[in-house]
Design a protein around this motif. Structure first.
Motif, mmCIF file in Angstrom:
data_model
loop_
_atom_site.group_PDB
_atom_site.id
_atom_site.type_symbol
_atom_site.label_atom_id
_atom_site.label_comp_id
_atom_site.label_asym_id
_atom_site.label_seq_id
_atom_site.Cartn_x
_atom_site.Cartn_y
_atom_site.Cartn_z
ATOM 1 N N ILE A 146 34.896 45.105 9.528
ATOM 2 C CA ILE A 146 34.084 45.074 8.421
ATOM 3 C C ILE A 146 35.231 45.305 7.228
ATOM 4 N N ALA A 147 34.643 46.446 7.110
ATOM 5 C CA ALA A 147 34.741 47.845 5.508
ATOM 6 C C ALA A 147 36.295 47.524 5.204
ATOM 7 N N SER A 148 37.130 46.900 6.054
ATOM 8 C CA SER A 148 38.514 47.169 5.049
ATOM 9 C C SER A 148 38.885 45.693 5.091
ATOM 10 N N ALA A 149 37.876 45.114 5.811
ATOM 11 C CA ALA A 149 38.077 43.241 5.491
ATOM 12 C C ALA A 149 37.587 42.642 4.313
ATOM 13 N N VAL A 150 36.738 43.825 3.406
ATOM 14 C CA VAL A 150 36.694 43.241 2.290
ATOM 15 C C VAL A 150 36.713 44.918 0.973
ATOM 16 N N ASP A 153 34.733 50.492 1.979
ATOM 17 C CA ASP A 153 33.593 50.941 2.832
ATOM 18 C C ASP A 153 32.961 51.024 1.243
ATOM 19 N N THR A 154 33.079 51.732 0.193
ATOM 20 C CA THR A 154 32.852 51.327 -1.173
ATOM 21 C C THR A 154 32.637 50.232 -2.161
ATOM 22 N N VAL A 155 33.185 48.474 -1.411
ATOM 23 C CA VAL A 155 32.851 47.587 -2.154
ATOM 24 C C VAL A 155 32.505 47.025 -1.352
ATOM 25 N N LEU A 156 31.751 47.316 0.224
ATOM 26 C CA LEU A 156 30.839 46.806 0.742
ATOM 27 C C LEU A 156 29.929 47.533 0.588
ATOM 28 N N GLN A 158 28.987 48.854 -2.664
ATOM 29 C CA GLN A 158 27.996 48.018 -3.913
ATOM 30 C C GLN A 158 28.054 46.661 -3.919
ATOM 31 N N HIS A 159 28.320 45.596 -2.840
ATOM 32 C CA HIS A 159 27.316 44.762 -2.916
ATOM 33 C C HIS A 159 26.480 44.544 -2.565
ATOM 34 N N THR A 160 26.543 45.363 -0.652
ATOM 35 C CA THR A 160 25.307 45.301 0.139
ATOM 36 C C THR A 160 24.550 46.160 0.078
ATOM 37 N N GLY A 161 24.854 47.488 -0.494
ATOM 38 C CA GLY A 161 23.558 48.215 -0.676
ATOM 39 C C GLY A 161 23.654 49.268 0.326
ATOM 40 N N SER A 162 24.549 49.199 1.175
ATOM 41 C CA SER A 162 25.423 50.646 2.648
ATOM 42 C C SER A 162 26.325 50.194 2.541
ATOM 43 N N ARG A 163 26.974 51.117 2.835
ATOM 44 C CA ARG A 163 28.382 51.283 4.361
ATOM 45 C C ARG A 163 27.852 50.337 4.887
ATOM 46 N N ALA A 164 29.481 50.068 6.121
ATOM 47 C CA ALA A 164 28.476 49.986 6.881
ATOM 48 C C ALA A 164 28.352 50.581 8.057
ATOM 49 N N PHE A 165 27.093 50.377 8.572
ATOM 50 C CA PHE A 165 26.541 50.859 9.645
ATOM 51 C C PHE A 165 26.870 50.163 11.311
ATOM 52 N N GLU A 166 26.518 51.793 12.104
ATOM 53 C CA GLU A 166 26.465 50.919 13.201
ATOM 54 C C GLU A 166 25.807 49.870 13.788
ATOM 55 N N ARG A 167 24.023 49.999 13.188
ATOM 56 C CA ARG A 167 23.273 49.756 13.875
ATOM 57 C C ARG A 167 22.915 48.231 12.908
ATOM 58 N N PHE A 168 23.246 48.001 11.547
ATOM 59 C CA PHE A 168 23.416 47.385 10.581
ATOM 60 C C PHE A 168 23.507 45.671 11.299
ATOM 61 N N THR A 169 23.013 44.701 11.398
ATOM 62 C CA THR A 169 23.112 43.488 11.751
ATOM 63 C C THR A 169 24.421 43.234 11.746
ATOM 64 N N GLY A 170 25.117 43.190 10.799
ATOM 65 C CA GLY A 170 26.286 42.459 10.745
ATOM 66 C C GLY A 170 27.558 42.765 11.350
ATOM 67 N N PRO A 171 27.661 44.186 11.715
ATOM 68 C CA PRO A 171 28.195 44.968 13.029
ATOM 69 C C PRO A 171 27.611 44.568 13.892
ATOM 70 N N GLY A 228 28.837 36.056 0.786
ATOM 71 C CA GLY A 228 30.455 35.335 1.800
ATOM 72 C C GLY A 228 31.073 36.163 1.949
ATOM 73 N N PRO A 229 32.290 36.859 1.136
ATOM 74 C CA PRO A 229 32.941 37.783 2.548
ATOM 75 C C PRO A 229 32.845 38.163 3.154
ATOM 76 N N ALA A 230 31.325 39.080 2.913
ATOM 77 C CA ALA A 230 31.274 40.409 4.326
ATOM 78 C C ALA A 230 30.692 38.602 5.572
ATOM 79 N N MET A 231 30.081 37.840 4.921
ATOM 80 C CA MET A 231 29.972 36.807 6.437
ATOM 81 C C MET A 231 31.521 37.006 7.015
#
Ligand code: ADP
Ligand code: XUL
Length: 528
Positions: A146-150, A153-156, A158-171, A228-231
């Motif tokens: 997910i991080a690489s597609a958007v 991690d910094t971009v993610l 900046q938009h969502t408030g957190s880098r990609a985390f294992e427990r977060f719902t998106g991953p 959108g990009p995260a979805m």
């Protein structure tokens, strides 16, 4: 005068609190809690989690949460309260966990039968029998994808408030969509635990609030809309499966006929639910910037209100939405109460004996450090669990008791620096905040005054206060948040635990020793 109900579906239990507010009166008139393991043994959870072979996987049962909601509402209805005065209900839930509903769920929700137990009617709604929860750390690969597609991690962040985390719902959603594509295709709605339970109360599809929505790696923090990009990076067709996002003070609808007919509740307003940490922010009265709360629950968290979303440059912490419409900074530690219990139970101690050892042993533990990573740790990121010790013998009971508390407090102090709060006061909450010896170590490590609260469960209190705030806003001019939290979410002044200067000095040195031990355990160059 109105009554307000706040519920908290946490990792291990469901709690409820009822507030009576009006005519200058503001008081708690009902409090109760049920443990999932004890009340619902048939589900087979341990500490609220279903057993399994993979230490990285943590799932629980959405049916058990529904059964617990049914049981707690039944208890509230039998508590001798003047139920007709119940004006609004809101709730808090463990963050990040997700519940997967099929195409038939919307219709089933709208026609819940008061003659049959809720759980029997929820079972056919599920497109996935289990819910991944915040303790899961099995989605490392999905996080990287997910991080690489958007764009990283910094971009993610900046938009969502957190880098990609294992427990977060998106991953978690990505893992499900990739491993069980048919079940994912059969999923029409993906709820958070909070919006799932709110949907059951209202008998309709409840929205997610920005506080809990920001724990998904899917929501644009500034606009409070799905990004959108995260979805796109997460799973195909996700946009249609996500609930709406609405302010934490929005009304979902009246209590469904299931509750009014089955238990005699009035058609009270169901206010959007939020996550346990955003609710605790309100329940600990942190409606202004500059103070921190530390919650010592199943997870340990450090959090505080932020007017502007300052993202953590080190990638450890999170920025979430706050129920006030602003933001909150948070750092989460997985090895909280259960790690303290592991040490306590190893030597068959009571909490009193545990506290006695903290009273009688020297601060700083002679420079010996215990890293209590019984489970994979979130902060700092540790995927291979295992307790590490620097200079401390495994069989040294007193050293290990001191060690676990000193390490937890020091880790919290170091890893919450990114919030940029000059801490002089900490509001302590969660089950272990009852323990004044633990709080003394907190005061000495943070060099801050620590206060306790009369109401121990700040998450359910915060939910009830949010219900009151939202209901009052519909009836007339909205109250300020200072007015909302007055008296009920203020620390008990006589509970103040002050730092002791000599110990503060010891812990300043200890923090360097701890950081070196942590760096070494993580395989990083020591920062000493
Ligand atoms: P949850 O995250 O499920 O809401 P709680 O905030 O209710 O958890 O905290 C429950 C935890 O509190 C228990 O797991 C227990 O370890 C801890 N606890 C309760 N009393 C004490 C005490 N006196 N000292 C230390 N820890 C305690
Ligand atoms: C916060 C977190 C936990 C859960 C359960 O990010 O993962 O605090 O909310 O309490």
């Amino acid at each position: 005068m109105p009554l307000y109900l706040g519920l908290d579906s946490s990792t291990q239990s469901l709690s409820a609190i009822v507030l009576d507010i009006g005519d200058g009166k503001r008081r708690v008139v009902f409090e109760d809690s049920l443990s999932f393991d004890e009340t619902f043994p048939d589900y087979g959870t341990r500490h609220g989690v279903l057993p399994g072979d993979d230490p990285l996987v943590a799932v629980s049962s959405p049916l058990m949460w529904a059964a617990a909601l049914d049981e707690m509402m039944s208890r509230v209805s039998r508590a001798g309260l003047d139920l007709g005065r119940l004006a609004a209900v809101s709730g808090s839930a463990q963050q990040h966990g997700s519940v997967y509903l099929n195409a038939g769920a919307a219709r089933a929700l709208a026609s819940l039968d008061p003659g049959r137990p809720l759980v029997d009617q929820v079972r056919p709604m599920l497109s996935r029998p289990v819910s991944p929860i915040w303790m899961d750390s099995s989605t490392g690969a999905e996080c990287r994808q997910i991080a690489s597609a958007v764009g990283g991690d910094t971009v993610l962040a900046q938009h969502t408030g957190s880098r990609a985390f294992e427990r977060f719902t998106g991953p978690q959603i990505r893992k499900f969509a990739q491993r069980e594509p048919d079940a994912y295709a059969a999923t029409s709605r993906i709820h958070l635990v909070s919006s799932f339970l709110a949907s059951l109360l209202a008998g309709s599809d409840a929205p997610v609030d920005p506080g809990d929505g920001s724990g998904m790696n899917l929501m644009d923090l500034e606009t409070g809309t799905w990004w959108g990009p995260a979805m796109d990076a997460t799973a195909p067709g996700l946009r249609d499966k996500l609930p709406k996002i609405a302010p934490a003070s929005a009304i979902v609808g009246p209590l469904a006929a299931y509750w009014t007919k089955r238990y005699g509740f009035p058609a009270a307003r169901v206010v959007v639910w939020s996550g346990d940490n955003p609710c605790s922010l309100i329940g600990t009265g942190l409606v202004r910037e500059g103070r921190l709360a530390v919650s010592l629950g199943t997870s340990d968290t450090v959090f505080g209100l932020m007017r502007e979303p300052r993202v953590d440059p080190t990638g450890t912490g999170h920025v979430f939405g706050s129920p006030t419409g602003e933001f909150m900074g948070l750092t989460c530690f997985k090895n909280g109460s259960l790690a303290r219990e592991r040490i306590r139970d190893k030597w068959h101690l009571s909490w009193d004996e545990f506290s006695g050892i903290l009273r009688s042993t020297p601060p700083g533990n002679g420079g010996r450090v215990l890293l209590p990573w019984f489970e994979p740790e979130i902060t700092p990121a540790v995927t291979e669990p295992g307790v590490r010790r620097c200079g401390l013998a495994e069989d040294d009971r007193d050293g290990n008791v001191r060690g676990v508390i000193e390490a937890q407090m020091t880790s919290m102090a170091l890893h919450s620096r990114w919030m940029g709060v000059d801490v002089d006061t900490i509001h302590a909450t969660g089950g272990a905040a009852a323990n004044r010896e633990i709080l003394q170590v907190m005061a000495d490590v943070f060099d801050a005054d620590v206060y306790q609260f009369e109401v121990g469960n700040s998450a359910s209190l915060g939910a009830a206060l949010r219900a009151a705030q939202a209901d009052a806003a519909v009836r007339g001019p909205a109250a300020t948040w200072d007015e909302v939290v007055r008296e009920l979410a203020e620390p008990v002044t006589t509970s103040r635990i002050a730092p002791v200067p000599e110990r503060v000095a010891v812990y300043r040195e200890f923090a360097r020793t701890y950081a070196a031990c942590e760096a070494e355990a993580l395989g990083r160059v020591s920062v000493r």
